[in-house]
Design an enzyme around this catalytic site. Structure first.
Site, PDB file in Angstrom:
ATOM      1  N   LYS B 120       0.839  -1.205   0.000  1.00 27.12           N
ATOM      2  CA  LYS B 120       0.000   0.000   0.000  1.00 27.12           C
ATOM      3  C   LYS B 120       0.872   1.253   0.000  1.00 27.12           C
ATOM      4  O   LYS B 120       0.525   2.281  -0.578  1.00 27.12           O
ATOM      5  CB  LYS B 120      -0.889   0.015   1.249  1.00 27.12           C
ATOM      6  CG  LYS B 120      -1.924  -1.068   1.272  1.00 27.12           C
ATOM      7  CD  LYS B 120      -2.568  -1.140   2.654  1.00 27.12           C
ATOM      8  CE  LYS B 120      -3.406  -2.410   2.763  1.00 27.12           C
ATOM      9  NZ  LYS B 120      -3.650  -2.833   4.117  1.00 27.12           N
ATOM     10  N   GLU B 214      -4.392   6.325   8.308  1.00 26.52           N
ATOM     11  CA  GLU B 214      -5.017   7.103   7.239  1.00 26.52           C
ATOM     12  C   GLU B 214      -6.214   7.857   7.772  1.00 26.52           C
ATOM     13  O   GLU B 214      -6.858   7.414   8.725  1.00 26.52           O
ATOM     14  CB  GLU B 214      -5.545   6.155   6.142  1.00 26.52           C
ATOM     15  CG  GLU B 214      -4.491   5.692   5.187  1.00 26.52           C
ATOM     16  CD  GLU B 214      -5.050   4.698   4.168  1.00 26.52           C
ATOM     17  OE1 GLU B 214      -6.234   4.337   4.254  1.00 26.52           O
ATOM     18  OE2 GLU B 214      -4.263   4.296   3.301  1.00 26.52           O
ATOM     19  N   ARG B 315      -3.640  -9.482  -7.809  1.00 23.71           N
ATOM     20  CA  ARG B 315      -4.075 -10.881  -7.812  1.00 23.71           C
ATOM     21  C   ARG B 315      -5.479 -10.968  -8.393  1.00 23.71           C
ATOM     22  O   ARG B 315      -6.101  -9.943  -8.658  1.00 23.71           O
ATOM     23  CB  ARG B 315      -4.117 -11.400  -6.382  1.00 23.71           C
ATOM     24  CG  ARG B 315      -5.034 -10.533  -5.509  1.00 23.71           C
ATOM     25  CD  ARG B 315      -5.213 -11.104  -4.134  1.00 23.71           C
ATOM     26  NE  ARG B 315      -5.672 -10.135  -3.170  1.00 23.71           N
ATOM     27  CZ  ARG B 315      -6.936  -9.832  -2.906  1.00 23.71           C
ATOM     28  NH1 ARG B 315      -7.900 -10.424  -3.592  1.00 23.71           N
ATOM     29  NH2 ARG B 315      -7.257  -8.945  -1.989  1.00 23.71           N
TER      30      ARG B 315
END
Lengths: 214, 471
Positions: B120, B214, B315
């Protein structure tokens, strides 16, 4: 709860054995190092620092793992057909018939004397960080718990759930698992000794110690 | 070159879908399973199928790379499909597969791409460089409590400055995924306790105690862009999805494609333009990174239509099939199969089509059927499924590893997700109606250890179908 100690001791005397299956922990090519009927030794020394008898070697991805006996006893049901073969995880290699010693008998009998906190589900268990920290600082008999205390973390289906103790207050006398172990539903996790039972528990232990040798 | 043999290093319904994709492509396959999964359908299918080689191997767990590679060698596999979760986004694993003495094709992006986009933190840095909007917060893993508290304090301050009435932040396990290891903090005073909890959780579950912090955006929609790329520098997208309906633990429960539908919902922004924008940004990042397999770009879109890139999932995604369901190749009625395409491109194929060949039709909804108590914080339910019946309709597909002819004990080692229902409709209203019909006609029975009846999220799914695509 009072127990019929004579009955329990008689039962253990008539069959003082436990059979421990020896299974492969993972895949790999296995080489057996014991023979049928061989007597093997578990770890020894004051701190159990001397490894037990070498049981088998398993090689996986060029890593060689030597496995030694965790229990003393006699090898039975050895699978000679798998010698030098690739095996899957959890493949039964043989069993060790282990003769229980005095301390092990005490452990087993105490599950019927202590207040037991059983596993609510088959899951992985950890001691709650606070309990763990307290146990590092003082002997486990000195760590007391009471209803509402967060004592365990249950890791189930990838979720962590804090388990609060609900039961009689007392000393944390016995921890029946290692952190991260998967424990079957209903198996004991913690053994708690209420203060008013401490003398009784010590008496039971003393009696087993004296009588087991007779 | 001999026939490719794919090792399926996963479990549950995704293992079944990969088995089917291998069969469709005429490839051999081998499955792994743990003791807890021995009664799973993916094991039974592999064991019962006639072939000249062993197709199912019992391993200690799915998270031990040595187990996977040793079986791959023993079973003479040439490729590994990691599915989702487990090693699917682990670049070290992908690198090892490619660089070992006996190399294996990793069915996923190149390891360098997973390294760059699977994290991330890296993704955020890269996105910033390309002027792709990202969520405000830390742009690195934090291991130090004081540093973490400093970032948290700054984020609370910034939100207050913006006039946000109830500011909050998210504390996330850096190595986490799939909604696991995320907690919200509404007051700075409560930060340290949450930080320590997540740090401990991350260490236990992922072996890395790093956390991300965040700003917690409220009143948003969670969108995704489905891309398929090849090693021949081809990039196409299969539109967008909306995955806003999630459990309390932020795990997706109902997904729908496309991501917005102005025909059934009113938005305070031009929905088409926002979808185009997130597709454009996703393609930009994919091209820049040299992306070469299947992948999902995850977005947050606020009520005013501002998009923020959250992360890239390098993925195949659980919900890939709803994107396939609304896609048509060269006008064919048969939707593409993205798992098949993923395997093809990993083995070196060209896509065989371009964006111009892809059109979109209808709406597709995915319902994730889970044994959980939605009224008690989505706690997992443990027990045995004794009956599982669902309607057989041309507009619906169901994927499940639960056998229908014998009781099935849900293993406590894994998520209690046990089925995926994929519904298609000509438009959103029809898809919703069909999803409700499907749910109504699905029968699940089972008993827990205390003889109590099974608890599932079926009722919850039914209640939430009307909420799809809405703010």
């Amino acid at each position: 709860m009072d127990i019929n100690l004579n009955d329990l001791l008689r039962r253990y005397r008539s069959h003082p054995f436990e059979d421990y299956p020896v299974e492969t922990p993972h895949t790999g090519v296995v080489f057996l190092k014991v023979k049928e009927g061989q007597t093997v030794k578990g770890p020894g020394g004051e701190w159990l620092h001397r490894p037990g008898t070498m049981l088998y070697v398993i090689e996986r991805e060029r890593n060689v793992k030597r496995t030694t006996a965790l229990w003393s006893g006699q090898v039975s049901g050895i699978r000679l057909d798998i010698e030098g073969q690739f095996v899957e995880a959890g493949e039964l290699l043989f069993s060790i018939r282990h003769q229980l010693d005095k301390e092990e008998i005490i452990d087993r009998i105490l599950t019927q004397v202590l207040y037991i906190l059983p596993a609510p589900q088959r899951a992985r268990y950890f001691l709650a960080p606070e309990i763990s920290a307290r146990m590092e600082k003082q002997p486990k008999e000195g760590v007391s718990v009471e209803s509402g205390d967060d004592v365990l973390i249950m890791s189930l289906m990838k979720r962590d759930t804090v388990i609060s103790y609900e039961g009689v207050p007392g000393a944390l006398y016995k921890v029946y698992f290692k952190p991260g172990d998967t424990v079957e539903q209903g198996s004991p996790l913690l053994g708690i000794c209420p203060p008013d039972k401490l003398r009784y528990v010590q008496k039971v232990i003393q009696r087993i110690r004296t009588e087991w040798e007779k | 070159m001999g026939k490719e043999r794919v090792l399926i290093a996963n479990r549950g319904e995704i293992a079944l879908r990969i088995i089917q994709a291998c069969k469709d492509l005429g490839l051999d396959y081998v499955v792994l399973y743990t003791k807890e999964d021995e009664f799973s359908l993916h094991v039974r299918i592999a064991q019962q199928e006639e072939s000249g080689f062993k197709k199912a191997y019992r391993v200690a767990n799915y998270k031990d790379p040595n187990e996977i590679f040793s079986v791959a060698d023993e079973a003479e596999c040439t490729a590994i499909h990691p599915g989702y979760g487990f090693f699917s986004e682990n670049y070290g694993f992908a690198r090892r597969a490619a660089m070992r003495n006996r190399p294996l094709t990793f069915i996923g992006p190149r390891w360098e791409v997973i390294r760059d986009l699977g994290s991330k933190i890296n993704t955020k840095r890269l996105a910033k460089d390309l002027n792709v909007p990202v969520i405000p917060g830390s742009d690195g893993s934090i291991y130090n409590e004081l540093e973490a508290e400093g970032v948290a304090e700054e984020l609370f301050f910034l939100q207050k400055e913006q006039g946000i009435q109830h500011p909050s932040i998210l504390v996330k396990a850096s190595a986490g995924g799939g909604g696991m290891g995320i907690e919200e903090v509404c007051h700075l005073d409560a930060f340290r306790r949450t930080y320590r909890r997540i740090q401990n959780y991350a260490k236990r579950q992922f072996g890395d105690e790093g956390v991300l912090i965040e700003q917690c955006l409220r009143d948003y929609q969670h969108l995704e862009v489905q891309l398929l790329c090849s090693s021949h520098a081809e990039v196409v997208h299969f539109g967008t999805r909306n995955c806003t309906i999630q459990s309390a633990g932020r795990q997706k429960r109902v997904e729908v494609a496309p991501g917005f539908d102005s025909a059934v919902c009113e938005y305070a922004f031009d929905a088409r333009a926002v979808l185009d924008r997130i597709v454009k940004y996703s393609v930009r990042l994919a091209k820049h990174a040299g992306y070469d397999n299947i992948g999902t770009w995850e977005w947050i879109v606020s009520r005013d239509g501002s998009p923020y890139l959250m992360e890239v999932n390098t993925r195949i995604q659980v919900e890939n099939e709803i994107s396939a369901c609304i896609s048509r190749l060269n006008g064919s009625n048969e939707p593409p199969n993205l798992i098949r395409d993923q395997i093809r491109v990993a083995l070196g194929d060209r896509l065989g089509f371009t964006q111009k060949n892809i059109s979109f039709e209808g709406t597709s909804i995915e319902l994730r059927i889970v044994a959980e108590d939605t009224k008690r914080g989505f706690v997992p339910w443990c027990g045995t499924i004794t009956r599982f019946d669902y309607p057989d309709e041309p507009w619906a597909r169901l994927y499940s590893h639960v056998p229908r002819d014998t009781p099935y004990k849900i293993p406590t080692e894994y998520d209690p997700n046990f089925a995926l229902a994929i519904i298609w409709g000509q438009d959103t209203e029809q898809a919703k109606e069909r999803a409700r019909q499907f749910q109504n006609r699905t029968i699940i029975e089972g008993k827990g250890a205390g003889d109590e009846s099974i608890i599932t999220n079926l009722e919850y799914l039914y209640d939430r179908i009307d909420d799809v695509l809405q703010f």
